[in-house]
Motif scaffolding. Structure first.
Motif, PDB file in Angstrom:
ATOM      1  N   PRO A 388      -0.480  -2.084  -4.629  1.00 22.64           N
ATOM      2  CA  PRO A 388       0.846  -2.272  -5.236  1.00 22.64           C
ATOM      3  C   PRO A 388       1.806  -2.826  -4.193  1.00 22.64           C
ATOM      4  CG  PRO A 388      -0.048  -0.099  -5.755  1.00 22.64           C
ATOM      5  CD  PRO A 388      -0.938  -0.684  -4.711  1.00 22.64           C
ATOM      6  N   CYS A 389       2.607  -3.824  -4.572  1.00 21.70           N
ATOM      7  CA  CYS A 389       3.482  -4.474  -3.601  1.00 21.70           C
ATOM      8  C   CYS A 389       4.717  -5.020  -4.305  1.00 21.70           C
ATOM      9  CB  CYS A 389       2.743  -5.587  -2.862  1.00 21.70           C
ATOM     10  SG  CYS A 389       2.295  -6.996  -3.920  1.00 21.70           S
ATOM     11  N   THR A 390       5.588  -5.651  -3.564  1.00 21.37           N
ATOM     12  CA  THR A 390       6.819  -6.202  -4.131  1.00 21.37           C
ATOM     13  C   THR A 390       6.581  -7.453  -4.964  1.00 21.37           C
ATOM     14  OG1 THR A 390       7.190  -7.475  -2.109  1.00 21.37           O
ATOM     15  CG2 THR A 390       8.248  -5.307  -2.257  1.00 21.37           C
ATOM     16  N   LEU A 413       6.708   1.830  -0.877  1.00 21.27           N
ATOM     17  CA  LEU A 413       5.424   1.140  -0.954  1.00 21.27           C
ATOM     18  C   LEU A 413       4.617   1.248   0.334  1.00 21.27           C
ATOM     19  CD1 LEU A 413       6.515  -2.080  -2.869  1.00 21.27           C
ATOM     20  CD2 LEU A 413       4.894  -0.357  -3.683  1.00 21.27           C
ATOM     21  N   GLY A 414       5.288   1.239   1.483  1.00 17.91           N
ATOM     22  CA  GLY A 414       4.578   1.258   2.760  1.00 17.91           C
ATOM     23  C   GLY A 414       3.612   2.419   2.916  1.00 17.91           C
ATOM     24  N   ARG A 418      -0.651   2.215   2.980  1.00 18.99           N
ATOM     25  CA  ARG A 418      -1.466   2.752   4.087  1.00 18.99           C
ATOM     26  C   ARG A 418      -2.435   3.817   3.595  1.00 18.99           C
ATOM     27  NH1 ARG A 418       3.143   0.802   5.904  1.00 18.99           N
ATOM     28  NH2 ARG A 418       3.323  -0.042   8.030  1.00 18.99           N
ATOM     29  N   ASP A 419      -1.966   4.682   2.714  1.00 16.03           N
ATOM     30  CA  ASP A 419      -2.845   5.741   2.189  1.00 16.03           C
ATOM     31  C   ASP A 419      -4.010   5.152   1.399  1.00 16.03           C
ATOM     32  OD1 ASP A 419      -1.250   7.662   3.333  1.00 16.03           O
ATOM     33  OD2 ASP A 419      -0.220   8.219   1.473  1.00 16.03           O
ATOM     34  N   LEU A 420      -3.744   4.119   0.630  1.00 12.09           N
ATOM     35  CA  LEU A 420      -4.819   3.492  -0.152  1.00 12.09           C
ATOM     36  C   LEU A 420      -5.838   2.820   0.749  1.00 12.09           C
ATOM     37  CD1 LEU A 420      -2.686   1.944  -3.044  1.00 12.09           C
ATOM     38  CD2 LEU A 420      -4.379   3.768  -3.283  1.00 12.09           C
ATOM     39  N   PHE A 448       1.600  -5.415   9.124  1.00 15.78           N
ATOM     40  CA  PHE A 448       1.963  -4.118   9.689  1.00 15.78           C
ATOM     41  C   PHE A 448       1.112  -2.998   9.106  1.00 15.78           C
ATOM     42  CE2 PHE A 448       6.602  -5.668  10.493  1.00 15.78           C
ATOM     43  CZ  PHE A 448       6.127  -6.529  11.464  1.00 15.78           C
ATOM     44  N   VAL A 449       0.790  -3.073   7.823  1.00 14.72           N
ATOM     45  CA  VAL A 449      -0.045  -2.042   7.195  1.00 14.72           C
ATOM     46  C   VAL A 449      -1.429  -2.025   7.830  1.00 14.72           C
ATOM     47  CG1 VAL A 449      -1.204  -1.355   5.050  1.00 14.72           C
ATOM     48  CG2 VAL A 449       1.189  -2.086   5.001  1.00 14.72           C
TER      49      VAL A 449
END
Length: 507
Positions: A388-390, A413-414, A418-420, A448-449
């Protein structure tokens, strides 16, 4: 339904079909009370969609429903499509024109009246609609949504706007500096998005601080050009030749792609039956790249298991399912909500039937992707994280996103992204691969992710995603960035702004 090439994507001078400057502008001599009471069907549909978008709907979902309900097709449907999407794209520029013409901030105008004015101005400044017709129709629409007083205001504004050309309006409302503020009005984007995308162009290696200004202007301009309707013929279920026979032409990058110059994709039998679908070529390449990564076979000879962790609404899952069937692999398509899972199941229906007939396992399920790594550790060979993103890479197709998204969206979202990705790594067997993808070039959602996750682990390494994409593309796919991740761009590749990082889990 993606927006078809039914007209201009941004402001331009008015010309006739031969490209010559039109004669003197015609002002409406018809009294407001004598004009169209409601507006034409195409304009009413466009206004209804704009009002729905203002309440949180998505134009690409609302417009096809409205066109079908009104039984509009052909030129009327194309007109409604261009009016809807063109107005949404250039909203920032038109609001500046409206503020200048009314001598008041647009926040003081009724929402329905504001949408009517935006639509009317788009017809005058960017479409080949005579000024008097655009004004008459706008007055009728304004009367229907807000009464006679609003109709008089709209009539006055439309007269004032039509007195000047689009070039003259640009000179009047576009500031010369600073750069971001100039581009915000001229190319109709929020300032924060302009700054973020300029930094993304530099961060992904496509521009330098010295060339960043020219690069961002080119990118913003590409967002205001209607995107082609890209189709995918899902392998084993449909063939590109079937799409070509239905009026499409060969795509640019994907071996399974075709493009429509306009019209309703649902009129094509393969699309209607789910054997083909509307899917951006960049999105197709991401799925194909994951399926093409070389893997060592299981020592026990067992079947490969693939996972689409965030499968909704099902575009990439549809292509992955077809590829899995072709390679003799099993696939699980997972999403967090029942609604999105239903969409995935619907788009995968032909593949589900084919898998059952072939004795292959193709499962669509609902679950929290963040928990899969714990629940199913080291189970899968290939995992896609379409996070999921912008959606800042799809502003050509989703113009309302530029006005709806806020910098604060990145805060929530950040951590989720990262968790996904961490969950996907945990769910991947040693030797397997993970593809992390977003439809956004924003550095906070991409580089960055991946960097933050990889630097904390010693069991994964990045694979050069640029080489994988070039391997599956039918043409020479270049300008994908400094690597090892890859970033595609609308103004360079003609795709959405898709990001791909590929990780291999060490054995």
């Amino acid at each position: 339904m993606s927006d078809a090439r039914s007209g201009s994507g941004g402001p331009r001078g008015q010309h006739d079909g031969g490209g010559q400057r039109r004669g003197p502008r015609q002002k409406s001599r018809t009294a407001p009370a004598q004009r169209s009471r409601q507006g034409s069907p195409a304009r009413r549909i466009a206004l209804a969609v704009l009002r729905a978008v203002g309440d949180g709907a998505y134009a690409n979902l609302e417009l096809p429903k409205a066109l079908r309900h009104a039984r509009l097709d052909g030129r009327d449907a194309a007109f409604a499509t261009e009016l809807t999407y063109g107005t949404l794209r250039m909203q920032g520029f038109y609001d500046a024109v409206i503020a200048e013409a009314t001598r008041r901030p647009t926040s003081r105008l009724d929402g329905g009246v504001l949408d009517v004015l935006r639509m009317g101005i788009h017809q005058v400044l960017a479409m080949r609609v005579p000024d008097h017709a655009a004004a008459d129709q706008a007055v009728g629409l304004a009367r229907s949504v807000a009464g006679p007083g609003a109709a008089s205001l709209v009539n006055a504004v439309m007269r004032r706007v039509s007195e000047s050309s689009v070039e003259e309006w640009r000179e009047r409302v576009v500031p010369t500096e600073p750069l971001a503020e100039r581009l915000a009005i001229e190319h109709s984007h929020p300032v924060w998005i302009i700054k973020a995308l300029r930094q993304a162009l530099i961060g992904h290696g496509l521009a330098t601080p010295e060339t960043g200004d020219a690069a961002i202007e080119e990118l913003l301009a590409s967002h205001n050009v209607p995107a082609p309707v890209s189709l995918v013929a899902r392998p084993g279920l449909a063939d590109v030749d079937e799409l070509l026979g239905a009026g499409a032409h060969v795509g640019r990058w994907s071996p399974f792609a075709a493009e429509l110059d306009g019209g309703d994709p649902g009129a094509i039998e393969a699309v209607r039956e789910g054997r083909a679908a509307v899917q951006d070529e960049g999105s197709q390449l991401l799925a194909l790249a994951l399926a093409a990564v070389p893997l060592d076979a299981h020592e026990d000879g067992s079947t490969e298991r693939w996972l689409d962790l965030c499968a909704g609404p099902g575009g990439k899952a549809g292509l992955l399912a077809a590829e899995a069937l072709a390679q003799g692999a099993d696939l699980v398509a997972n999403d967090v909500s029942d609604h999105r899972t239903d969409l995935v199941r619907q788009t995968l229906r032909p593949a589900l039937d084919a898998a059952q007939a072939a004795g292959r396992h193709l499962e669509v399920r609902t679950g929290d992707g963040r928990e899969v790594g714990v629940d199913e550790p080291e189970r899968y060979d290939r995992v896609l994280v379409d996070a999921p993103c912008t959606g800042l890479g799809a502003l050509r197709r989703r113009p309302e996103a530029r006005w709806r998204r806020q910098p604060s969206d990145l805060v929530g979202l950040g951590p989720l992204q990262r968790d996904l990705l961490i969950s996907a790594i945990e769910a991947t067997r040693p030797g397997g691969v993970i593809a992390y993808a977003t439809c956004s070039p924003h550095l906070s959602e991409t580089t960055f992710v991946v960097r933050d996750v990889v630097k904390k682990r010693d069991d994964v390494e990045q694979v050069d995603a640029r080489e994988l994409l070039d391997q599956v593309a039918t043409g020479d796919l270049t300008d994908l960035g400094a690597g090892p991740a890859a970033q595609m761009w609308p103004h360079i590749h003609g795709t959405d702004g898709m990001f791909l990082a590929v990780l291999r889990k060490r054995g």
